[in-house]
Motif scaffolding. Structure first.
Motif, short mmCIF file in Angstrom:
data_model
loop_
_atom_site.label_atom_id
_atom_site.label_comp_id
_atom_site.label_asym_id
_atom_site.label_seq_id
_atom_site.Cartn_x
_atom_site.Cartn_y
_atom_site.Cartn_z
N SER A 308 0.83 -1.21 0.00
CA SER A 308 0.00 0.00 0.00
C SER A 308 0.86 1.25 0.00
O SER A 308 2.00 1.22 0.48
CB SER A 308 -0.92 0.01 1.22
N ILE A 309 0.30 2.31 -0.56
CA ILE A 309 0.99 3.61 -0.56
C ILE A 309 0.12 4.60 0.22
O ILE A 309 -1.05 4.80 -0.12
CB ILE A 309 1.20 4.13 -2.00
N ILE A 395 -3.49 3.91 -1.58
CA ILE A 395 -3.65 2.95 -2.67
C ILE A 395 -3.33 1.57 -2.11
O ILE A 395 -2.31 1.39 -1.43
CB ILE A 395 -2.67 3.25 -3.83
N ILE A 396 -4.19 0.62 -2.39
CA ILE A 396 -3.92 -0.77 -2.01
C ILE A 396 -3.59 -1.51 -3.30
O ILE A 396 -4.33 -1.39 -4.29
CB ILE A 396 -5.16 -1.43 -1.38
N ILE A 436 -3.70 -5.46 -9.37
CA ILE A 436 -4.94 -4.67 -9.33
C ILE A 436 -4.77 -3.68 -8.19
O ILE A 436 -4.40 -4.07 -7.07
CB ILE A 436 -6.18 -5.55 -9.05
N SER A 437 -4.97 -2.40 -8.48
CA SER A 437 -4.83 -1.39 -7.42
C SER A 437 -6.15 -0.67 -7.25
O SER A 437 -6.86 -0.44 -8.23
CB SER A 437 -3.79 -0.34 -7.79
N PHE A 438 -6.44 -0.30 -6.04
CA PHE A 438 -7.63 0.51 -5.81
C PHE A 438 -7.38 1.50 -4.68
O PHE A 438 -6.42 1.34 -3.91
CB PHE A 438 -8.87 -0.36 -5.57
N VAL A 439 -8.25 2.50 -4.63
CA VAL A 439 -8.02 3.62 -3.72
C VAL A 439 -9.14 3.67 -2.69
O VAL A 439 -10.31 3.59 -3.06
CB VAL A 439 -7.99 4.93 -4.54
#
Ligand code: ADP
Ligand code: ASP
Ligand code: MG
Length: 458
Positions: A308-309, A395-396, A436-439
């Motif tokens: 994560s960011i 972001i994950i 796959i990234s999501f917020v």
């Protein structure tokens, strides 16, 4: 040739330094050692520079803390036998640091260039004391300041490395120290005018892989304080466990998306030369660690790991007039490039009604200002109706080589997030399908990571 890098966590105090020396002593082949600053020292240096810039005299306390940390360590390592030249060498470096910070205090200005010089003292002090300790134990060692051979451009704070020039200089330098063990400062470098630059936070990992590639090493080992690369950040997901083997692409995705156990650039130099990289634990040296190679991973689960960011913001550019308007994306991206804003993630709805961009929160004000200026015409003619910013996001990233072609995975993933009642602001999938990234909102991060880990990793 083996290249071994020990991070600040492996060099927190005299006990850890002794463990590190023991690990090096057990190696039979020729070895080059890269060290970070002692744990916490780089942060103290940055804080000192910021305080001095504000005219806040408390920066002097940071210098005292740094001095005490090293002197305590030295007195525990050498007992009654502290060499005078070691003490005078440390003193000389610290008084140079004091002078520089005094200059910052006087002019109340600290450029990135000056900050790089200030940060360089962490690695220099640590490698200096470590080299003396190796020699004291009759293990012949040579102190090497990496600014003499890691050459970058003048992009202070995150220099881009000139590989060819650096590789040549590294080989010359290592040859010149004969059979002694090189104790090399990680993280620091210099530009073509020999001014100090750095490779970005956590950059010592990158120094190690650059040296490994230059020397055609058989292996590069990154020694830290965990048993290897884990399935998730162990500070957030308690059940995270070690991944024994990772492909280079998976490791790159994990590190790019925030797994700070390795610097994102670490695998760039070693990839061409097919040099295996190990992540190992100084506190548990017999543990196998994680091996990163060009081979595909051998796991039976679909998702390899999570990262994560933190501290990201979303810029949403919306407007009916954007539909079919050629060049709008390039105008947006050029504006952000002009403002020197790094785009972490992009999504565009297929209706073309909106483009969402994720960047670091510290850069978002500048990004918005630039976009408003450059998109002014489109805003005035109402082609773009709104530029909206949402802060406090993370972001994950869900990463795994076996995700490629897995029908239903995305649905399963987002229903897991949905069941936890979490709101998703944006989604992106890399075309490699490895990521796959999501917020989501920052307060939802821990729950999301734990729920996804439980459901897909175990
Ligand atoms: P060093 O001082 O050795 O460079 P870092 O603090 O930079 O160490 O990196 C190691 C830390 O990274 C670990 O202590 C751990 O808390 C954190 N970390 C975050 N994500 C991961 C992950 N996926 N696997 C292992 N460690 C991780
Ligand atoms: N000392 C530097 C930092 O803390 C570099 C490193 O540890 O790799 O970022
Ligand atoms: Mg690190």
């Amino acid at each position: 040739m083996k290249v071994m890098k020990f991070g600040g966590s492996s060099l927190a105090d005299s006990e850890r330094i002794k463990q590190t020396v023991q690990i090096i002593s057990d190696v039979e082949e020729p070895v080059s050692i890269i060290l970070s600053a002692m744990k916490g020292v780089t942060n103290l240096l940055i804080d000192a520079a910021e305080k001095a810039e504000e005219g806040n005299e408390e920066y002097k306390q940071n210098i005292t803390t740094i001095k005490e940390t090293h002197l305590k360590c030295i007195s525990e390592l050498f007992g009654e036998n502290i060499p005078d030249v070691l003490l005078s060498g440390i003193d000389k470096k610290l008084s140079e640091l004091k002078d520089i910070l005094h200059g910052v205090e006087l002019v109340q200005e600290c450029s990135l260039k000056t900050k790089d010089i200030v940060m360089s003292f962490g690695e220099r002090l640590n490698c200096y004391q470590f080299t003396f300790y190796m020699n004291y134990l009759k293990k012949p060692a040579s102190y090497i300041d990496a600014r003499t051979f890691i050459k970058t451009d003048s992009n202070y704070g995150k220099g881009s490395v000139n590989f060819q020039k650096s590789y040549k200089l590294i080989n010359e330098k290592i040859e010149s120290i004969g059979n002694t063990i090189g104790i090399i400062t990680g993280f620091i470098s210099s530009d073509s005018d020999n001014r100090t630059t750095t490779l970005g936070r956590n950059g010592s990992d990158y120094t190690a892989s650059l040296i490994g590639a230059a020397l055609d090493a058989d292996v590069v080992e990154i020694w830290t304080d965990v048993d290897g690369v884990l399935t998730a950040d162990p500070r957030i997901v308690e059940n995270a466990f070690v991944i024994p083997q990772l492909s280079i692409q998976e490791a790159m995705e994990l590190s790019y998306f925030g797994a700070e156990v390795i610097h994102p650039y670490t695998l760039i130099p070693t990839i061409d030369k097919k040099i295996p990289v190990y992540i190992k634990n100084t506190l548990n040296p017999t543990a196998k660690g994680t091996l990163i190679t060009d081979k595909s991973s051998e796991k039976d689960r679909i998702i390899t790991g999570l990262a994560s960011i933190d501290n990201v913001s979303l810029i949403n550019i919306e407007g009916g007039g954007m539909v079919g308007m050629p060049g709008i994306a390039s105008l947006i991206f050029n504006s952000l490039a002009e403002a020197d804003v790094n785009i972490i993630m992009i999504t565009q709805a297929s209706s073309e009604h909106s483009i969402s961009i994720l960047c670091r929160t510290e850069e978002v004000a500048l990004a918005k200002q630039k976009l408003k200026k450059n998109l002014d015409l489109a805003i005035q003619s109402r082609k773009i109706q709104n530029i909206e910013v949402v802060d406090d996001l993370v972001i994950i990233a869900v990463i795994g080589e076996k995700m490629i072609g897995q029908i239903g995975l995305t649905g399963d993933l987002f229903s897991t997030v949905g069941k936890a009642n979490l709101n998703i602001f944006a989604i992106a999938q890399g075309s490699s399908e490895r990521n796959i990234s999501f917020v989501i909102h920052k307060d939802d991060k821990n729950l999301a990571l734990n729920e996804i880990h439980k459901r897909f990793i175990g």
